[in-house]
Design an enzyme around this catalytic site. Sequence first.
Site, PDB file in Angstrom:
ATOM      1  N   TYR A  85     -35.714   4.698 -36.632  1.00 42.35           N
ATOM      2  CA  TYR A  85     -34.581   4.252 -35.817  1.00 42.35           C
ATOM      3  C   TYR A  85     -33.734   5.453 -35.380  1.00 42.35           C
ATOM      4  O   TYR A  85     -33.414   5.593 -34.187  1.00 42.35           O
ATOM      5  CB  TYR A  85     -33.749   3.259 -36.631  1.00 42.35           C
ATOM      6  CG  TYR A  85     -32.429   2.893 -36.005  1.00 42.35           C
ATOM      7  CD1 TYR A  85     -32.352   2.031 -34.913  1.00 42.35           C
ATOM      8  CD2 TYR A  85     -31.231   3.427 -36.489  1.00 42.35           C
ATOM      9  CE1 TYR A  85     -31.137   1.707 -34.338  1.00 42.35           C
ATOM     10  CE2 TYR A  85     -30.014   3.100 -35.917  1.00 42.35           C
ATOM     11  CZ  TYR A  85     -29.970   2.233 -34.848  1.00 42.35           C
ATOM     12  OH  TYR A  85     -28.765   1.924 -34.271  1.00 42.35           O
ATOM     13  N   ASP A 140     -21.453  -3.558 -33.514  1.00 48.59           N
ATOM     14  CA  ASP A 140     -21.210  -2.112 -33.501  1.00 48.59           C
ATOM     15  C   ASP A 140     -20.065  -1.805 -32.543  1.00 48.59           C
ATOM     16  O   ASP A 140     -20.275  -1.804 -31.339  1.00 48.59           O
ATOM     17  CB  ASP A 140     -22.490  -1.382 -33.084  1.00 48.59           C
ATOM     18  CG  ASP A 140     -22.359   0.134 -33.161  1.00 48.59           C
ATOM     19  OD1 ASP A 140     -21.254   0.640 -33.429  1.00 48.59           O
ATOM     20  OD2 ASP A 140     -23.381   0.807 -32.921  1.00 48.59           O
TER      21      ASP A 140
END
Lengths: 125, 125
Positions: free
Chosen positions: A15, A39
Amino acid sequence: MVAPNADIRSTVQRYLDLVADGTSTEIVALYAPDATLEDPVGSEVLRGREAIGGFYAGLDGLAMTTNLVTLRVCAGHAAFHFEVVTDTGGMKFKMAPLEVMTFDGDGLITSMRAFWSDEDLVVDA
Amino acid sequence: MVAPNADIRSTVQRYLDLVADGTSTEIVALYAPDATLEDPVGSEVLRGREAIGGFYAGLDGLAMTTNLVTLRVCAGHAAFHFEVVTDTGGMKFKMAPLEVMTFDGDGLITSMRAFWSDEDLVVDA
């Protein structure tokens, strides 16, 4: 079934590698179809690969480097601290969020939550 | 109402100070009455001050030092990385979990989740 810790560790590193050098399409492939993304924590929760893809599309084309600082894995969860530096050419912006991810039995990310605030941004890192 | 970030930062530091030098009674007072605790993530979730007090009572009398490494605060949440060293006299055991806490409007901890596994334990740190 819980994803093995070793698989989760590999996915977290992949990631971060993709955030630095990959495409949003590659990143989204790490997520389960009905995954959620928040986020930073406290902002709108995005659900599903299309919405999540839109989030990461905002990073496409940016010159970013990432570095994993600390990773803890247990019971299908990863919690990690990483640095991400964005180089705009003239200035560098450094963030170092803490993130928590959950994973399904196939090792796909089912949720991601990123803990940071504006006060953590460092300019010209 | 969301607890101010500054209050949350103070409470996290006080929590770590009390884990090192306080009593379980003092630690539990930082928690809301119906708070939950999951340490490590994947183990049984404890609910309420009595159960949480029982958890911390296991630390009473141990010679422990704590050190806050990284703290991120946003939207009534804290995520932090800290080190805790337990000195048994002959040996030292070092753990460095990542933890996530949530807080109510009064700044009391409503949940705590600790991310670590046995593979993170360091002996003779």
